[in-house]
Design a protein around this motif. Structure first.
Motif: not given
Lengths: 572, 282, 676, 164
Positions: A516-518, A522-530, A535-539
């Protein structure tokens, strides 16, 4: 949320089940002075309608941002209280049910003082959790009422047939020119003893009589797959044309390949050494020669390289042995095996019938495998009989190697396209135990020998089951992502990223069991996106994020920290 | 040619051939070493290679703020090399923009850092010396053995001195988070010394459990002499013995605490011994 | 890419750590620790690590400002300098030179301080120049100069690690001088015993082998008891006393007048503990005494320091490596500012103004007649502000927060005819000024700082001052010219050469010698390597002098209405009046609101909860702050840091003065505590 | 393990470890069901533990475990599904490895890794949950309180004899 003194507390006596052990007056006293608690009531039975109405009416207080109920376990009535309150318009996100019955009064019935202290702790923890609960993210999905079935073997055809009967449009794709899969290679099917045409004809009729309910694409090749549960976009080529379709669910029924023995037991350089499927070909052509036949089981399987049992080979060999006897009742048929695997009453009977018809069974040991002798043609098989502990030489005209089913060569590519995992043998991995057809990718189901070698009968059943799973997903109407998952009997909190804090280290991407994360630029820097649908909310992501920039809003690090604080503070 | 001269020649060549736009190293300023970004081959004569000075994080920051096409050379040692690897694995720097000029540490430097791999994967000059096994060090033994009570007392004495300078985090080549959990009141109570220093150092140590490249930067910079790098030793040993994994050595390998289950493990065929920590019979 | 690494010196405390500023495109972006610095050796404290953060703060002053009708208006430098010179001259003309008073700065370089006092002494003809050293180590300088001949820390920071016993009295070095504390911990790791005397259980106390939690302000009884016990056990260093000291007989006589029981009761420490500490100190081969504001900020501060000197002399723990008397200086250049004469009674190099020879020497060198009358001290200046003092010129000082009894100050300052403030920011004090001159911070100038161990270190310019702000050196040169004095120095090194020529202890100090590790004064000649520890074979004054201390109990003791003892001081993440640290985002987040430490028993009694609002009131004022409940303070005691302008602890303190050094009693006053 | 239900009349108050605080992170899919089952069966258990339900034990941050110890909690149990039987595609195995790595750190500084109880798959059924909790609570009861650890941080001898 998180305003001061904004939680309303209700404690349930449970008609004495709780109050008999826990001193609720003391609990009430302790909680009333607790920061964040706005009011507190003690009731007899929060799960009954009258108390429920009181709960609901109290919550109309505009300043109260949450409810904390000291009652029974979620599995008892806790969840039901939440559901009932939801029907009265109170979001379950604002209701915390703290178990002070199963988790406290009942297990500490001999220690009322300690139980009271513990109840106070537990309720303070509940208050802390509720105060630090943030509104979870949500996304709605409108599932496409069409299903993609990959593979037109028994599993795929059954799935397609079941779906089309329910009025769902199906896209059935197969790389072969004609449907039927492995069954096409077989003369008669065990243990039902029918031909493949007979076996699938009814379902095929259903499919092809569906007036376009099923689009069948033979000889097709998959190109790409995107999207997630409820809305996948899949493109493939069929003949010279390319297609792109949108579907709500995917059923992978690609089956398996039959392993070729690769020179084992002199296959390929000695006339008369055949694999099971080559024998089928001779049956079909009616050209069986020789009446001394030796079957060797577990060829290229149950060893270090393929440490699994292919599950169908024993039945196939038994069937073929009997077929040899059908042609020539005088034939001498040996089955050299390591164990005969025929579970269940039907298959056990199948085994006994074969034995009764004179098929002879002989057990060999893995480290002393049989040796096929002969110059140009098969002459005999030398084998160490594990039961009698002696070497035997069996004269043979034919040696049949019983090889297992193994994953298709392009299983890896398909797994990648759909984001599936494969197990250590290369079959598609499904979720364990209670969810045998679901994969880690919501909305993608696997059935038949693609997930594990099965007989035709099981493939059909699994295909039908997968169809039901797919149907269940696409027919529910508009869905909230937080309730989408197979596991979401309850509402889950979906992960959320603070993009300002995210360093783009990719730990969450590495651990997410649902992909679910990739990482996105974003604005030149890598950011995690869900991907909220996945996502199943396992944490998992939360616990590996080095600076807490990914959180489950409903169960944040802050909430857990405050709960720990609530535990520590008491008595100090 | 001395080690320094060889490095110097390489740096000059890199800059002259425009294979890099700048080289980060040390230069002498009024007889003392400071980090320096050499961009002109004529400045390179001031380059020195001693003392050991961690530069990986500086290199990362230079690359982060420089234009996308800027390529950097870095005079680095084993720990810098490993740090670069770990940073690249975590998307903190683009390895393609970085040219490493590796030099080995001396035996004495290795001993001081308890370094088991005192050289980069590729060295441009100099001789490798063998590293040392941290547990062979007397001081390390003192801190890592003994009864729980003894250890508690020893570490209490050490950690209680912490003045919360954040120096260990600031010099650590792997600590790159902004904001950092250690500044968060939830994890480490703000405004007190050393009140919450235990959380501070244990959380910090654990965050680096699978990334620490054992550069000893934290110990070196600590103004109150806490042997912080010793906190990592047992975790590193565990990673090594259980998963044959050492941070920074293999650019391809993902940390075992982040990866999918490996073949055989946790399945029917092999069950980890630690399924249940009570049953483990400790 | 425009990226430079500039080695310079940390602008905060007197430790003088080495930092490296990473400068990108004209902005200081990061601070690195200097691994080759002789003091800090690659370590820094939380303030040092963030030393770059306030430099480019938007609050920096960028233009000279003149207050007209209560509002500040920008003006040009020419106008500003002209106006300043005119108003100063007018005051001198109208009221005489002593109507001008000035505060130099422990934050500025030696060269700037030298030029400042030269401007005041030669340009205006008054000795009314002082600075905040008065409020930290005024008593130290006075007492140690009298008893030993030199007011500075006798030994080096590196000496600590070799001591066998370290006695820390009234210093929370772990928070105020963390890097020095590291050296002290090193000593402990090497086996030294660490004894802490403090009414609070400070960070240092928590890490000590023994903590004597004495009653506030009772250091003299404690030390007297120790000396009595040492004599009783015959542990005194007789040879040292005989050969190198004077006044021992009088000392013995004085000690014999008090009983041990009495002394023990007074300081609140059981006799057995005192005996243990006395023996540890006396038996140690090398022992150091470290002290700080807990000793000096009392009405008997000077006597407190005498007591410490007496103890060291008694055991002979001075004039050798690893032992000595170590006052820790609070500001980056408070040592230097004193060294170069920013004091009302001495010229550069502690040459008394009252001495005719010195007077003649400086009058000749500066080409002006000079005043023979010692000037006013900080506290006296404010006492006279608006009356005999008509015009005030401050450079980099924020007395409104740092000086006692803020309310009084706020009343007095508006009565001045003219007030010139030169600073980085619009400080609480600058707000009251008529003319504000924008100055440069440490990263924007060249010069030298002298740290607490007398090490003169080179500061290097890393970035330009913001806007039109000028470094204090340039501002002072302009003013010097306006007064007809030499103002065309090419750079600060020329000023240092002038200092060297006039100051025997710094005679061999020149910029080109300071490059690597600086120099520790005395440096009597150009080839002298500097001095690691003082008083080696002979004391600067000849023989060490035992001085009988005059103990006075704290002036204001708790009573019914004000039942608490209030103590003030510093904490680890902020520095002094907070003008720099509170503008550093990192430090401000660490501690963003004022607090007062309260004992749990007191808190429980008053219903005060952790973090809750409280009001602290004394006879002079009242502040609203937040509670921190901790056993660091004793029951009945409070502690408040003074960094916070929103709750200025010095609105509460008393301006009771030490008669010898004019140090106010900042450490003890009576207070009342209320919830809310 | 004998059932100590009310009916059996064999009520035993477990005093071991009284005064200790234990936090149990229980996976909602396994251990929490076990806890619920133990409650339904009214098994008598020591009252020192507090359950914090989590979706999966992979949610449990090692930092939170450290925080628990440093703020005075004597024992932390992390109870999840069987390794290989995780509801979340093996998420608990990675988590198990992570927590396993925390143990050497706890040992290094003398907190003692036995204070961190990790259990995978034993708690799905009530008697297993009860057994695990009981043995863990009694183990913690035999150990010194963790506050002794933090208290050792204040080592200075105060003449007034006050201790934090």
């Amino acid at each position: 949320m998180g305003n001061d003194r904004s939680i309303r507390c209700f404690l349930c006596r449970c008609h004495g089940e709780i109050s008999r052990v826990i001193d609720l007056d003391e609990v009430a006293r302790a909680l009333k002075s607790h920061p964040g608690v706005r009011s507190l009531d003690v009731r007899n039975s929060l799960c009954l309608e009258e108390d429920m109405d009181v709960l609901a009416s109290r919550v109309e207080d505009p300043d109260a941002t949450g409810l904390v109920l000291g009652a029974c376990s979620l599995y008892a009535r806790g969840d039901r209280i939440r559901t009932a309150l939801e029907e009265k318009g109170i979001s379950p996100d604002t209701v915390e049910v703290v178990d002070i019955r199963e988790g406290c009064s009942w297990i500490h019935h001999g220690q009322p003082r300690e139980a009271t202290t513990k109840a106070i702790d537990l309720l303070r923890m509940g208050v802390a959790l509720q105060r630090h609960r943030e509104n979870p993210d949500e996304v709605m999905v409108d599932p496409v009422r069409e299903v993609f079935v990959l593979g037109a073997g028994p599993a795929g055809i059954s799935a397609a047939a079941s779906l089309v009967r329910l009025g769902v449009r199906v896209h059935l794709l197969d790389r072969a020119k004609s449907p039927g899969g492995l069954l096409n290679l077989v003369k008669r099917i065990a243990p039902e003893d029918v031909t493949s045409d007979e076996y699938l004809s009814q379902k095929q009729q259903t499919i092809f009589a569906s007036n376009g309910g099923v689009s069948h694409y033979p000889g097709a090749k998959l190109i790409s797959a995107h999207g997630s549960a409820g809305d996948f976009t899949i493109s493939f080529s069929s003949g010279k044309t390319e297609h792109a379709i949108r579907v709500g669910a995917v059923i992978v029924a690609t089956g398996a390949k039959i392993l070729m023995p690769d020179g084992l037991y002199r296959h390929g350089n000695l006339e008369g050494v055949l694999t099971g499927i080559e024998l089928e070909r001779r049956f079909k052509a009616g050209q069986l020669e020789g009446n001394r036949v030796v079957f060797i089981q577990c060829v290229g399987v149950r060893d270090r390289k393929r440490p699994y049992c292919s599950a169908i080979c024993c039945i196939v060999s038994l069937k073929q042995a009997c077929q040899v006897l059908d042609v020539d009742p005088q034939a001498e048929v040996f089955v050299l095996h390591r164990d005969i695997m025929c579970p269940g009453s039907v298959l056990e009977k199948y085994y006994r019938d074969a034995m009764a018809r004179g098929v002879r069974f002989l057990r060999y040991e893995q480290d002393r495998p049989p040796v096929v002798l002969g110059d140009e043609n098969v002459d005999s098989v030398e084998v160490y009989d594990a039961l009698t502990s002696e070497m035997r030489r069996i004269k043979a005209d034919l040696v049949v190697l019983s090889t297992p089913l193994a994953p298709h060569d392009d299983a890896g590519r398909i797994a990648e396209l759909f984001g599936l995992n494969r197990d250590e043998h290369g079959f598609y991995e499904v979720r364990t135990l209670m969810h045998p057809l679901e994969t880690k990718r919501e909305g993608v189901f696997v059935c038949g020998s693609a997930r594990w070698p099965v007989l035709g009968r099981s493939a059909v059943l699994q295909g039908e089951a997968a169809a039901m799973k797919a149907y269940e997903l696409i027919s529910r109407g508009t869905l909230a992502a937080s309730r989408l998952s197979t596991y979401r009997e309850r509402k889950f909190s979906l992960a959320r990223v603070d993009h300002e804090a995210c360093t783009g280290c990719g730990n969450c991407v590495a651990v997410c069991p649902y992909d679910a994360c990739s990482l996105e630029k974003k604005e030149g820097a890598l950011k995690s996106t869900v991907n909220l649908i996945r996502c199943s909310g396992c944490g998992s992501c939360v616990s590996v994020c080095p600076n807490g920039s990914i959180q489950l809003p409903g169960h944040s690090a802050m909430a857990i920290g405050e709960m720990l604080k609530a535990v520590c503070e008491q008595g100090s | 040619m001395s080690l320094r001269e060889e490095v110097l020649t390489r740096v000059k060549a890199l800059l002259k051939d425009r294979r890099v736009d700048g080289v980060l190293g040390l230069s002498l300023f009024e007889k003392e070493p400071v980090p320096c970004l050499f961009e002109d081959p004529f400045d390179v004569d001031a380059l020195v290679i001693e003392p050991k000075w961690l530069l990986a994080k500086l290199a990362m920051n230079i690359l982060k703020t420089a234009p996308q096409e800027y390529r950097l050379g870095l005079v680095c040692r084993g720990c810098d090399d490993r740090a670069v690897t770990e940073l690249a694995k975590r998307n903190q720097l683009d390895r393609n923009r970085l040219t490493l000029l590796g030099i080995p540490c001396t035996a004495e430097q290795a001993r001081k850092c308890l370094c088991s791999t005192p050289y980069p994967r590729e060295i441009v000059a100099g001789e490798r010396v063998e590293g040392m096994y941290p547990m062979n060090d007397e001081q390390a033994q003192l801190f890592l053995t003994g009864s729980m009570e003894e250890r508690m007392k020893r570490w209490a004495r050490e950690l209680n001195r912490c003045i919360k300078c954040y120096g260990c985090r600031n010099v650590c080549p792997i600590c790159v988070c902004i904001p950092c959990k250690l500044e968060d009141d939830l994890w480490v109570k703000r405004g007190h010394i050393p009140a919450d220093m235990v959380s501070y150092h244990l959380i910090r140590a654990f965050h680096l459990s699978d990334t620490c490249v054992s550069c000893a930067g934290c110990t070196d910079t600590c103004p109150v002499n806490i042997p912080l790098m010793l906190l990592q030793v047992s975790m590193r040993e565990t990673l090594k013995s259980q998963y044959a994994y050492e941070p920074g050595l293999d650019p391809e390998r993902v940390s075992p605490v982040l990866t999918e289950q490996e073949k055989g493990e946790g399945t029917l065929f092999q069950e980890p011994a630690w399924i249940d920590s009570l049953r483990g019979g400790s | 890419m425009n990226l430079n690494f500039i080695k310079t010196i940390c602008p905060y405390c007197g430790t003088g750590c080495g930092i490296i500023l990473q400068v990108k495109g004209g902005r200081a972006v990061t601070t690195l620790a200097d691994r080759s610095h002789p003091v800090s050796r690659g370590g820094l404290c939380i303030k040092g690590w963030t030393a770059h953060e306030f430099i480019h703060h938007p609050d920096r002053l960028t233009k000279p400002l003149l207050k007209k009708n209560g509002k500040f208006k920008e003006l040009s430098w020419d106008e500003a300098i002209g106006l300043a010179a005119d108003r100063l001259k007018e005051t001198v003309k109208a009221h005489g030179p002593d109507a001008v008073a000035s505060l130099s700065s422990a934050r500025c370089t030696n060269e700037e301080n030298y030029l400042f006092q030269k401007l005041i002494r030669a340009g205006l003809g008054t000795n009314n120049v002082d600075h905040c050293a008065r409020l930290c180590h005024g008593p130290t300088a006075a007492a140690m100069a009298y008893a030993l001949g030199s007011g500075a820390m006798t030994n080096s920071i590196a000496d600590f690690s070799g001591a066998e016993c370290i006695l820390i009295i009234g210093s929370n070095a772990a928070e105020t001088h963390p890097i020095i504390m590291g050296e002290i911990y090193k000593a402990r790791d090497n086996g030294a015993v660490l004894v802490v005397v403090d009414p609070r259980r400070t960070e240092v106390a928590n890490n000590a082998d023994m903590h004597l939690q004495i009653n506030s302000g009772t250091d003299i009884p404690l030390i007297d008891a120790m000396m009595k016990l040492i004599l009783d056990a015959s542990l005194e260093n007789r040879e040292f006393i005989a050969s190198r000291t004077d006044g021992f007989t009088e000392m013995k006589e004085y000690l014999s007048q008090r009983t041990l029981e009495e002394l023990s009761r007074e300081c609140g420490i059981p006799l057995e503990d005192i005996r243990k500490v006395a023996e540890l100190y006396a038996r140690a081969r090398e022992a150091s005494i470290v002290f700080c504001m807990g000793i000096t900020q009392h009405a008997c501060g000077t006597s407190n320091v005498y007591a410490i000197c007496n103890l060291a002399l008694l055991c002979g723990h001075v004039g050798k490596p690893h032992s000595g008397i170590c006052p820790l200086r609070g500001q980056n250049n408070v040592q230097g500012a004193c060294d170069v004469g920013a004091l009302p009674n001495v010229y550069p190099g502690y040459q008394a103004v009252a001495d005719e020879k010195n007077h003649a020497k400086f009058a000749q060198a500066w080409g002006r007649d000079l005043s023979r009358k010692p000037g006013l001290t900080v506290t006296e200046i404010f006492a006279a502000a608006g009356t005999t003092v008509r015009t005030l010129y401050t450079m980099g000082e924020n007395p409104l927060l740092s000086d006692p009894n803020q309310g009084h100050l706020m009343e007095m300052i508006p009565k001045l005819d003219f007030f010139i403030a030169q600073d980085l920011f619009m400080t609480e004090t600058a707000r009251y000024a008529d003319l504000v001159l924008p100055a440069a911070c440490y990263a924007e100038k060249t010069g030298t700082f002298t740290n607490t161990e007398r090490r003169i270190q080179l500061l290097r310019k890393a970035v330009d001052p913001p806007g039109e702000a000028k470094d204090d050196f340039s501002i002072l040169c302009l003013l010097l010219k306006a007064f007809g004095l030499k103002g065309d120095y090419a750079d600060p090194s020329e000023v240092m050469d002038e200092i060297a020529a006039l100051t025997p202890i710094m005679a061999g100090v020149h910029f080109d010698r300071l490059g690597t590790h600086g120099l520790q004064w005395p440096v009597p000649s150009d080839d002298h390597p500097g001095t690691r520890y003082l008083h080696k074979d002979t004391f600067t004054r000849g023989k060490g002098l035992f001085v009988v201390p005059k103990y006075t109990p704290p002036k204001e003791m708790p009573d019914e209405n004000y039942p608490f003892v209030l103590n003030t001081g510093r904490m680890f993440s902020h520095y002094h009046t907070g003008t720099m640290t509170r503008r550093s985002p990192f430090l401000d987040r660490e501690v963003d609101k004022p607090f007062v430490e309260i004992h749990p028993a007191d808190a429980a009694r008053l219903g005060i909860v952790e973090g809750g609002g409280v009001t602290v009131t004394t006879r002079r004022g009242s502040i609203e702050t937040f509670a921190r409940i901790t056993t660091r303070v004793m029951e009945g005691s409070l502690f408040a840091p003074f960094h916070f302008s929103e709750a200025p602890a010095n609105a509460l303190t008393i301006e009771e003065l030490d008669p010898d050094s004019k140090m106010p009693e900042l450490k003890v006053c009576a207070a009342r505590l209320e919830k809310g | 393990m004998t059932d100590r239900t009310e009916d059996s009349g064999n009520i035993q108050v477990v005093l071991e470890g009284a005064g200790r605080k234990i936090v149990v992170f229980a996976c909602t899919w396994c251990a929490l069901i076990g806890a619920d089952g133990a409650g339904k069966k009214r098994i008598s258990l020591p009252a020192t533990f507090r359950v914090i339900p989590v979706e999966c034990i992979s949610r449990v941050e090692a930092d939170a475990v450290i925080r628990a110890f440093t703020s005075g909690i004597d024992g932390v149990a992390v109870m999840g599904c069987h390794l290989g039987g995780c509801r979340h595609n093996g998420a608990n195995l990675r988590s198990a490895r992570k927590l396993e790595l925390l143990k050497p750190l706890l040992d290094t500084v003398g907190i003692d890794s036995r204070r961190l109880f990790t259990s995978y798959g034993t708690a799905h059924e009530y008697h297993q949950f009860a057994q695990a909790i009981e043995s863990f609570c009694s183990q913690i009861g035999e150990m010194p309180p963790v506050s002794a650890w933090s208290r050792s941080f204040v080592r200075a001898m105060s003449a007034r004899g006050e201790n934090e």
